[in-house]
Design an enzyme around this catalytic site. Structure first.
Site, PDB file in Angstrom:
ATOM      1  N   GLU A   1      -3.351   7.181  11.410  1.00  0.00           N
ATOM      2  CA  GLU A   1      -4.618   6.695  10.834  1.00  0.00           C
ATOM      3  C   GLU A   1      -4.881   5.231  11.166  1.00  0.00           C
ATOM      4  OE1 GLU A   1      -4.879   7.005   6.520  1.00  0.00           O
ATOM      5  OE2 GLU A   1      -3.456   5.388   6.238  1.00  0.00           O
TER       6      GLU A   1
ATOM      7  N   ARG B   1       1.274  13.429  -0.388  1.00  0.00           N
ATOM      8  CA  ARG B   1       1.623  12.281  -1.225  1.00  0.00           C
ATOM      9  C   ARG B   1       2.187  12.666  -2.592  1.00  0.00           C
ATOM     10  NH1 ARG B   1      -2.738   7.481  -1.108  1.00  0.00           N
ATOM     11  NH2 ARG B   1      -3.478   8.644  -2.903  1.00  0.00           N
TER      12      ARG B   1
ATOM     13  N   ASP C   1       4.618  -2.549   0.091  1.00  0.00           N
ATOM     14  CA  ASP C   1       4.732  -3.975   0.454  1.00  0.00           C
ATOM     15  C   ASP C   1       3.818  -4.846  -0.396  1.00  0.00           C
ATOM     16  OD1 ASP C   1       2.695  -2.615   1.761  1.00  0.00           O
ATOM     17  OD2 ASP C   1       2.754  -3.843   3.554  1.00  0.00           O
ATOM     18  N   ASP C   2       2.564  -4.427  -0.579  1.00  0.00           N
ATOM     19  CA  ASP C   2       1.644  -5.256  -1.364  1.00  0.00           C
ATOM     20  C   ASP C   2       2.042  -5.289  -2.839  1.00  0.00           C
ATOM     21  OD1 ASP C   2       0.003  -6.043   0.766  1.00  0.00           O
ATOM     22  OD2 ASP C   2      -1.152  -4.189   0.664  1.00  0.00           O
TER      23      ASP C   2
ATOM     24  N   GLY D   1      -0.506   3.754  -3.648  1.00  0.00           N
ATOM     25  CA  GLY D   1      -0.656   5.183  -3.364  1.00  0.00           C
ATOM     26  C   GLY D   1       0.525   5.987  -3.885  1.00  0.00           C
TER      27      GLY D   1
ATOM     28  N   LYS E   1       8.587   1.895  -2.538  1.00  0.00           N
ATOM     29  CA  LYS E   1       7.840   3.146  -2.483  1.00  0.00           C
ATOM     30  C   LYS E   1       6.816   3.100  -1.373  1.00  0.00           C
ATOM     31  CE  LYS E   1       3.983   3.126  -3.243  1.00  0.00           C
ATOM     32  NZ  LYS E   1       2.558   2.876  -3.498  1.00  0.00           N
ATOM     33  N   THR E   2       6.588   4.117  -0.669  1.00  0.00           N
ATOM     34  CA  THR E   2       5.410   4.399   0.156  1.00  0.00           C
ATOM     35  C   THR E   2       5.723   5.494   1.176  1.00  0.00           C
ATOM     36  OG1 THR E   2       3.692   3.629   1.666  1.00  0.00           O
ATOM     37  CG2 THR E   2       5.771   2.439   1.817  1.00  0.00           C
ATOM     38  N   ILE E   3       4.803   6.447   1.257  1.00  0.00           N
ATOM     39  CA  ILE E   3       4.988   7.512   2.243  1.00  0.00           C
ATOM     40  C   ILE E   3       4.895   6.927   3.655  1.00  0.00           C
ATOM     41  CG2 ILE E   3       4.052   9.339   0.775  1.00  0.00           C
ATOM     42  CD1 ILE E   3       1.495   9.111   2.709  1.00  0.00           C
ATOM     43  N   ASP E   4       4.276   5.732   3.775  1.00  0.00           N
ATOM     44  CA  ASP E   4       4.016   5.154   5.103  1.00  0.00           C
ATOM     45  C   ASP E   4       5.305   4.793   5.852  1.00  0.00           C
ATOM     46  OD1 ASP E   4       1.498   5.346   4.103  1.00  0.00           O
ATOM     47  OD2 ASP E   4       1.126   3.204   3.949  1.00  0.00           O
TER      48      ASP E   4
ATOM     49  N   TYR F   1      -3.350  13.334   1.618  1.00  0.00           N
ATOM     50  CA  TYR F   1      -3.214  13.690   0.204  1.00  0.00           C
ATOM     51  C   TYR F   1      -2.368  14.953   0.015  1.00  0.00           C
ATOM     52  CZ  TYR F   1      -6.606  10.045  -0.090  1.00  0.00           C
ATOM     53  OH  TYR F   1      -7.204   8.825   0.029  1.00  0.00           O
TER      54      TYR F   1
ATOM     55  N   MET G   1      -1.905  10.147   7.640  1.00  0.00           N
ATOM     56  CA  MET G   1      -1.839   8.901   6.866  1.00  0.00           C
ATOM     57  C   MET G   1      -0.661   8.050   7.301  1.00  0.00           C
ATOM     58  SD  MET G   1      -2.608   9.129   2.853  1.00  0.00           S
ATOM     59  CE  MET G   1      -4.285   9.194   2.259  1.00  0.00           C
ATOM     60  N   GLY G   2      -0.647   6.852   6.828  1.00  0.00           N
ATOM     61  CA  GLY G   2       0.467   5.960   7.161  1.00  0.00           C
ATOM     62  C   GLY G   2       0.009   4.523   7.277  1.00  0.00           C
ATOM     63  N   ARG G   3      -1.267   4.302   7.038  1.00  0.00           N
ATOM     64  CA  ARG G   3      -1.850   2.961   7.129  1.00  0.00           C
ATOM     65  C   ARG G   3      -1.631   2.396   8.520  1.00  0.00           C
ATOM     66  NH1 ARG G   3      -3.720   0.187   2.774  1.00  0.00           N
ATOM     67  NH2 ARG G   3      -2.596   1.092   1.050  1.00  0.00           N
TER      68      ARG G   3
ATOM     69  N   ARG H   1      -4.312  -0.022  -7.833  1.00  0.00           N
ATOM     70  CA  ARG H   1      -4.069  -0.995  -6.760  1.00  0.00           C
ATOM     71  C   ARG H   1      -4.458  -2.427  -7.157  1.00  0.00           C
ATOM     72  NH1 ARG H   1      -2.512   1.278  -2.096  1.00  0.00           N
ATOM     73  NH2 ARG H   1      -3.175   3.374  -1.579  1.00  0.00           N
TER      74      ARG H   1
HETATM   75  P1  FBP Z   1       0.681   2.650  -0.282  1.00  0.00           P
HETATM   76  O1  FBP Z   1       0.830   1.651   0.806  1.00  0.00           O
HETATM   77  O2  FBP Z   1       0.127   2.071  -1.523  1.00  0.00           O
HETATM   78  O3  FBP Z   1       1.948   3.408  -0.531  1.00  0.00           O
HETATM   79  O4  FBP Z   1      -0.405   3.698   0.209  1.00  0.00           O
HETATM   80  C1  FBP Z   1      -0.139   4.807   0.957  1.00  0.00           C
HETATM   81  C2  FBP Z   1      -1.393   5.451   1.482  1.00  0.00           C
HETATM   82  O5  FBP Z   1      -1.233   6.852   1.341  1.00  0.00           O
HETATM   83  C3  FBP Z   1      -1.748   5.086   2.917  1.00  0.00           C
HETATM   84  O6  FBP Z   1      -1.078   5.904   3.855  1.00  0.00           O
HETATM   85  C4  FBP Z   1      -3.243   5.276   2.930  1.00  0.00           C
HETATM   86  O7  FBP Z   1      -3.872   4.497   3.927  1.00  0.00           O
HETATM   87  C5  FBP Z   1      -3.644   4.808   1.565  1.00  0.00           C
HETATM   88  O8  FBP Z   1      -2.551   5.080   0.725  1.00  0.00           O
HETATM   89  C6  FBP Z   1      -4.888   5.490   1.042  1.00  0.00           C
HETATM   90  O9  FBP Z   1      -5.124   5.024  -0.241  1.00  0.00           O
HETATM   91  P2  FBP Z   1      -6.242   5.554  -1.220  1.00  0.00           P
HETATM   92  O10 FBP Z   1      -5.941   6.978  -1.520  1.00  0.00           O
HETATM   93  O11 FBP Z   1      -6.107   4.649  -2.403  1.00  0.00           O
HETATM   94  O12 FBP Z   1      -7.548   5.391  -0.506  1.00  0.00           O
END
Ligand code: FBP
Length: 559
Positions: A312, A430, A176-177, A82, A203-206, A427, A251-253, A146
């Site tokens: 989320e 991000r 992480d992934d 992301g 990297k990651t906004i999460d 979004y 967001m934040g997974r 991804r």
């Molecule tokens: P990353 O872990 O790849 O940095 O993803 C961040 C993120 O914004 C998450 O918060 C969110 O769940 C996911 O991407 C949504 O991804 P996509 O836009 O590909 O559906």
């Protein structure tokens, strides 16, 4: 017609600050290596899977050492996963370091994420291209994706492409992934004596790629400030019109860091934290009751408005949902290649799923609204994660709370009105223009990635520490990727992955919320942070997140 806004123009000219040791120039950094390391869990498995890159020492750079070698080296860079504000600056830092070290060096950007290196899709990054993207948000300079890198044939193709371009190192900018990808690639390249080094950037906004060595992933600072601005504006609206409850999913997974940080910046009436829900084993019904009681208490005082923040990933932490999702994950891994299931109608799919789930989970699955069922059955992402951003938890909660409030009204314990608005912010943040913190941090991470390459290291994550101090005191170095890994179940199989950092319930950040939330629930204590400021007093422009500040203060106390 104007091509860029006046602010964009000014930002292109912003010179990001470099971390202390790096500011003396790429050719004068001196490397020192610390103790050897191990893995965060399942050490033996990780060591077996990564015999060539496992257990390396932590690296640190100091200034004014001997000149590092400046022999010609081409580097490939990949943006992965992301988007997060600051990605372009990581590339800018890498580009500037590489060109300063030797102007014959070339930087190739692989297009569309990790698949770019496998498919041989790339561009050479030049001054002309780079200068259009400095200090801008987004990943559009080369795009992102991804794709999971894990198969022999992907690695062989990547090697072929690297050989063709005479690439001696690859930098993967990801979460992480994606950094798990980086580690697998580093191991393969080392095992096959290719001489190609692989370095990751966090990297990651999460905000969930952090640990003792990595203080924060880039993008968290800008994204949370952007959401806080929007939520502050909504709070003003709610406080003016006094007629809506706003349910805002963030967001934040899995981890609730984004939600927690934004709550501390804005002080809403309700904040749910997934990790707390799991620790207290709260059922969906208990969460609904908790929220409905706050709404009723405010409504009974004539306050028929408020703000509720929902992470989320909440759904994955509700114990009965967690069990059901784990069962669904295994089930769906098996059904992936089942033609009859794939061709079935949605209702038939629900039937098949219900018949395969254990009775408790089947009952829960059937009790959910149809839209949520469909969202739960969406394909997992390439890394095997449920796509939590697509599950409309905010709407599910609204529906259940409406019912609960009706019951409370009938019993005479609620006499207010309930009208709601649902939002999902992700979004919006991000690709925001990076804050000064992210612009500087990212530039340093990229510059530092090249210092790690110059030092001949592979399988490392670029690290910049001491980040709550001025950039001149930031400490640059590298952390072995295997140090952060453990084994987890993905797509029904145990795989090595970088361990996600979840919200620590005994940590200072959650404690700050816990201390204040009852007050914020009933009284209107809203804070309106306003937009990110790029120019002006340092106390406004250069402050980082409350999370980072509280965590670093705590570390200092513990030293
Ligand atoms: P990353 O872990 O790849 O940095 O993803 C961040 C993120 O914004 C998450 O918060 C969110 O769940 C996911 O991407 C949504 O991804 P996509 O836009 O590909 O559906």
């Amino acid at each position: 017609m104007r091509e860029i806004s006046p602010l964009q123009k000014e930002r292109l000219n912003y010179q990001p600050k470099l971390a202390g040791a790096l500011a003396c120039g790429i050719n004068s950094v001196k490397l020192s290596l610390g103790e050897t390391t191990s893995a965060t869990g399942d050490k033996e498995d990780i060591q077996k899977l990564f015999p060539n890159v496992y257990g390396k020492p932590i690296a640190k750079f100091a200034s004014a050492g001997e000149d590092l070698s400046t022999e010609q080296k081409n580097v490939g860079v990949i943006l992965s996963g992301g988007q997060a504000p600051g990605g372009h600056n990581v590339i800018a830092g890498l580009f500037d370091a590489l060109k300063t070290a030797n102007k014959e060096n070339k930087l190739y950007g692989f297009l569309g994420g990790p698949s770019g290196i496998v498919d041989g899709k790339y561009i050479e990054l030049t001054d002309e291209i780079m200068d259009k993207y400095r200090n801008t948000g987004g990943f559009d300079i080369i795009g992102s994706g991804r794709t999971k890198l894990e198969t022999e044939s992907q690695f062989e193709k990547a090697l072929e492409v690297c050989k063709k371009l005479n690439i001696g190192a690859i930098v993967i900018i990801g979460g992480d992934d994606s950094n798990t990808n980086a580690c697998l690639l580093a191991e393969w390249m080392a095992q096959h004596n290719t001489g190609i080094n692989v370095i990751g950037c966090p990297k990651t906004i999460d905000g969930d790629l952090k640990n003792d060595q990595i203080e924060i992933s880039f993008g968290f600072d800008t994204a949370t400030k952007t959401y806080a601005e929007l939520i502050g504006n909504i709070q003003r609206d709610a406080n003016s019109a006094k007629k809506y409850w706003h349910f805002i999913k963030l967001m934040g997974r899995s981890a609730s860091h984004v939600c927690l940080e934004v709550a501390l910046q804005t002080q809403p009436n309700i904040t749910l934290i997934g990790e707390e829900v799991e620790a207290k084993k709260l059922s969906l019904e208990e969460i609904v009751n908790y929220m409905a009681n706050i709404i009723a208490a405010r409504g009974n005082q004539g306050k028929n408005f408020g703000i509720a923040l929902i992470p989320e990933g909440l759904i994955e932490f509700i114990p009965e949902m967690k069990v059901m999702i784990a069962e669904l994950n295994d089930l769906m891994a098996n059904l992936e290649s089942d033609g009859a299931y794939q061709d079935a109608t949605q209702d038939k799919k629900y039937e098949i799923i219900t018949s395969e789930l254990k009775p408790q989970s089947a009952k829960l699955f059937n009790s959910l609204p149809s839209a949520i069922k469909a969202q739960l059955l969406m394909d997992r992402d390439p890394h095997g994660n449920v796509q939590v951003s697509k599950i409309e938890t905010e709407k599910l909660l609204i529906e259940m709370i409406e019912k609960k409030l009706k019951e409370m009204k009938a019993q005479g314990s609620y006499n207010g009105k309930f009208a709601s608005q649902a939002h999902f912010f992700g979004y919006e943040g991000r690709c925001a223009m990076p804050s000064n913190f992210d612009a500087d941090y990212c530039y340093s991470l990229g510059y530092n990635a090249f210092a790690l390459i110059q030092s001949g290291l592979t399988g490392y994550l670029s690290s910049i520490k001491n980040t709550t101090k001025p950039a001149s005191e930031w400490v640059a170095g590298g952390v072995p990727l295997t140090m952060m890994m453990n084994m987890e179940k993905r797509h029904g199989e145990m795989k090595p992955v970088i361990k996600k950092a979840l919200v620590e319930l005994d940590g200072p950040v959650f404690k700050e919320l816990e201390k204040n939330r009852d007050k914020w629930a009933i009284n209107d204590c809203y804070v309106f942070p306003g937009a990110i400021q790029y120019f002006g007093p340092s106390c406004v422009c250069d402050v980082t997140t409350i999370t980072l500040q509280l965590e670093q203060e705590k570390k200092l106390v513990n030293v």
